[in-house]
Design an enzyme around this catalytic site. Structure first.
Site, PDB file in Angstrom:
ATOM      1  N   LEU A 193      57.785  20.416  10.091  1.00  0.00           N
ATOM      2  CA  LEU A 193      58.434  21.167  11.132  1.00  0.00           C
ATOM      3  C   LEU A 193      59.598  21.706  10.920  1.00  0.00           C
ATOM      4  O   LEU A 193      60.385  22.770  10.764  1.00  0.00           O
ATOM      5  CB  LEU A 193      58.150  21.000  12.566  1.00  0.00           C
ATOM      6  CG  LEU A 193      58.539  21.740  13.582  1.00  0.00           C
ATOM      7  CD1 LEU A 193      58.207  23.316  13.432  1.00  0.00           C
ATOM      8  CD2 LEU A 193      58.583  21.270  14.941  1.00  0.00           C
ATOM      9  N   TRP A 246      53.604  24.543   9.427  1.00  0.00           N
ATOM     10  CA  TRP A 246      53.230  23.709   8.933  1.00  0.00           C
ATOM     11  C   TRP A 246      52.232  24.268   7.699  1.00  0.00           C
ATOM     12  O   TRP A 246      52.477  23.913   6.501  1.00  0.00           O
ATOM     13  CB  TRP A 246      52.287  22.747   9.797  1.00  0.00           C
ATOM     14  CG  TRP A 246      52.863  21.465  10.310  1.00  0.00           C
ATOM     15  CD1 TRP A 246      54.184  21.198  10.245  1.00  0.00           C
ATOM     16  CD2 TRP A 246      52.248  21.045  11.609  1.00  0.00           C
ATOM     17  NE1 TRP A 246      54.332  20.130  11.251  1.00  0.00           N
ATOM     18  CE2 TRP A 246      53.424  19.917  11.982  1.00  0.00           C
ATOM     19  CE3 TRP A 246      51.108  20.882  12.179  1.00  0.00           C
ATOM     20  CZ2 TRP A 246      53.098  19.182  13.141  1.00  0.00           C
ATOM     21  CZ3 TRP A 246      50.751  20.050  13.205  1.00  0.00           C
ATOM     22  CH2 TRP A 246      51.814  19.126  13.573  1.00  0.00           C
ATOM     23  N   GLY A 249      60.402  16.138  16.177  1.00  0.00           N
ATOM     24  CA  GLY A 249      60.643  15.353  15.106  1.00  0.00           C
ATOM     25  C   GLY A 249      60.005  15.129  13.816  1.00  0.00           C
ATOM     26  O   GLY A 249      60.148  14.253  13.044  1.00  0.00           O
ATOM     27  N   ASP A 250      59.037  16.075  13.839  1.00  0.00           N
ATOM     28  CA  ASP A 250      58.359  16.280  12.578  1.00  0.00           C
ATOM     29  C   ASP A 250      58.996  16.784  11.406  1.00  0.00           C
ATOM     30  O   ASP A 250      59.757  17.833  11.488  1.00  0.00           O
ATOM     31  CB  ASP A 250      56.894  16.945  12.828  1.00  0.00           C
ATOM     32  CG  ASP A 250      56.073  17.286  11.771  1.00  0.00           C
ATOM     33  OD1 ASP A 250      55.123  16.109  11.466  1.00  0.00           O
ATOM     34  OD2 ASP A 250      56.224  18.188  10.913  1.00  0.00           O
ATOM     35  N   ALA A 251      58.944  16.160  10.167  1.00  0.00           N
ATOM     36  CA  ALA A 251      59.608  16.342   9.097  1.00  0.00           C
ATOM     37  C   ALA A 251      59.101  17.729   8.475  1.00  0.00           C
ATOM     38  O   ALA A 251      59.874  18.419   7.835  1.00  0.00           O
ATOM     39  CB  ALA A 251      59.441  15.211   7.886  1.00  0.00           C
TER      40      ALA A 251
END
Length: 329
Positions: A277, A315, A273-275
């Site tokens: 990534l 990242w 859910g990481d923006a």
């Protein structure tokens, strides 16, 4: 906090000789510096030229570490600019830095995997030698991840700086043999006991929302009650540790996976859910939109056992261009 005797400026001190930590290949100090220097308002360490200064608490004693890289010996040098350090402090410093920089990680299998992966290959090649630089302290990792929920990275750094400068312990700068570009104190991250005693209204002037303030104070209270600690989580299986974190108010899937990656160093931690990534995978998959979960799952199918490192490199590819570096390969 009373400075320990070996930090006293009232007696003559001789600087402890630096420690040398041998590094397994491959390793790039300049790529690590690029990652550590990604924010101008970072409060938990300072970069001066090619050296990193980090205040830490080792065995209950506040210590300033000075880190540099020696290409000749392929090692990180740990200095103690406050003065003489005991053998216990030197040993604890070595363990801390090895964990912080992931110096015991064997990257060769990951690099072999990346060589065959169309998404990872260009990223790993561009940033070869980067280590997964973590957050060894669990409380700091949790507070940082909650602070960063649903806001920009830049604003998260500003909020962390406010929190640390308001409630962290300043390090006693006693006769340092280093000339810094800015005359400002070093701070230790706030102790759980300090935060546990606060009310949400105390954090609102720092621009923490009421909910985030409640979450952070609640987590600090769990630490103080002995209900949450890193050692216990590290002894759990990955899935069990993740579920334990998810049961805590304020910790969702992203936070649990982020802490698993950066603090607990679970190799399979994968914050889908990481923006950041998602943005990196959007680029890698050459999409004009955010990738679907199914597309992320398919793209990462061959990364099993290395999801954390793959995420970290992706990242980093968004934050820093490749640097000319001395790399041990």
């Amino acid at each position: 906090m009373t400075p320990p005797d070996y930090l006293s400026a009232e007696r003559e001190r001789s600087l402890s000789p630096p420690l040398l930590l041998r590094i397994s290949e491959p390793f790039s100090w300049s790529e690590c510096l690029a990652y550590l220097g990604r924010s101008d308002v970072e409060i938990m360490h300072r970069i001066e030229g090619e050296r990193v200064y980090k205040p830490v608490e080792l065995g209950g004693i506040p210590v300033l570490l000075e880190l540099g890289y020696s290409a000749d010996s392929a090692s990180i040098q740990i200095g103690f600019p406050q003065g003489e350090a005991t053998s216990e402090i030197r040993s604890a410093a070595a363990s801390y830095v090895r964990e912080w920089f992931g110096l015991d990680d064997d990257l060769l299998p990951f690099y072999a995997l990346a060589e065959q992966d169309p998404i990872l290959h260009p990223v790993v090649s561009a940033h070869a030698g980067l280590r997964l630089i973590g957050i060894p302290e669990l409380f700091e990792a949790l507070v940082w991840s909650i602070t960063g929920q649903q806001i920009s990275l830049g604003f998260a750094y500003t909020m962390k700086k406010r929190l640390v400068e308001t409630y962290g312990e300043p390090l006693a700068n006693t006769d340092l043999d280093v000339a810094f570009s800015e005359n400002k104190p070093f701070f230790l991250f706030p102790q759980p006991a300090r935060i546990a005693a606060l009310s949400p209204d105390d954090l609102k002037p720092l621009q923490f929302s009421g909910r985030k303030a409640e979450y952070i104070i609640g987590i600090a209270q769990l630490f103080e009650q002995g209900k949450l600690d890193k050692k216990t989580l590290r002894h759990m299986k990955t899935a069990e540790a993740r579920e334990t974190l998810l049961a805590i108010r304020g910790i969702g899937a992203w936070t649990a996976d982020y802490v698993g990656l950066k603090c607990l160093r679970h190799p399979t931690a994968f914050p889908v859910g990481d923006a950041g990534l998602q943005q990196a995978l959007k680029r890698g998959l050459q999409l004009d939109r955010k990738p679907l979960l199914s597309e992320m799952t398919e793209a990462s199918a061959s990364w099993h056992g290395w999801e954390a490192y793959a995420t970290f490199y992706l990242w980093h590819s968004l934050l820093a261009p490749p640097r000319q570096s001395s790399i041990s390969t």
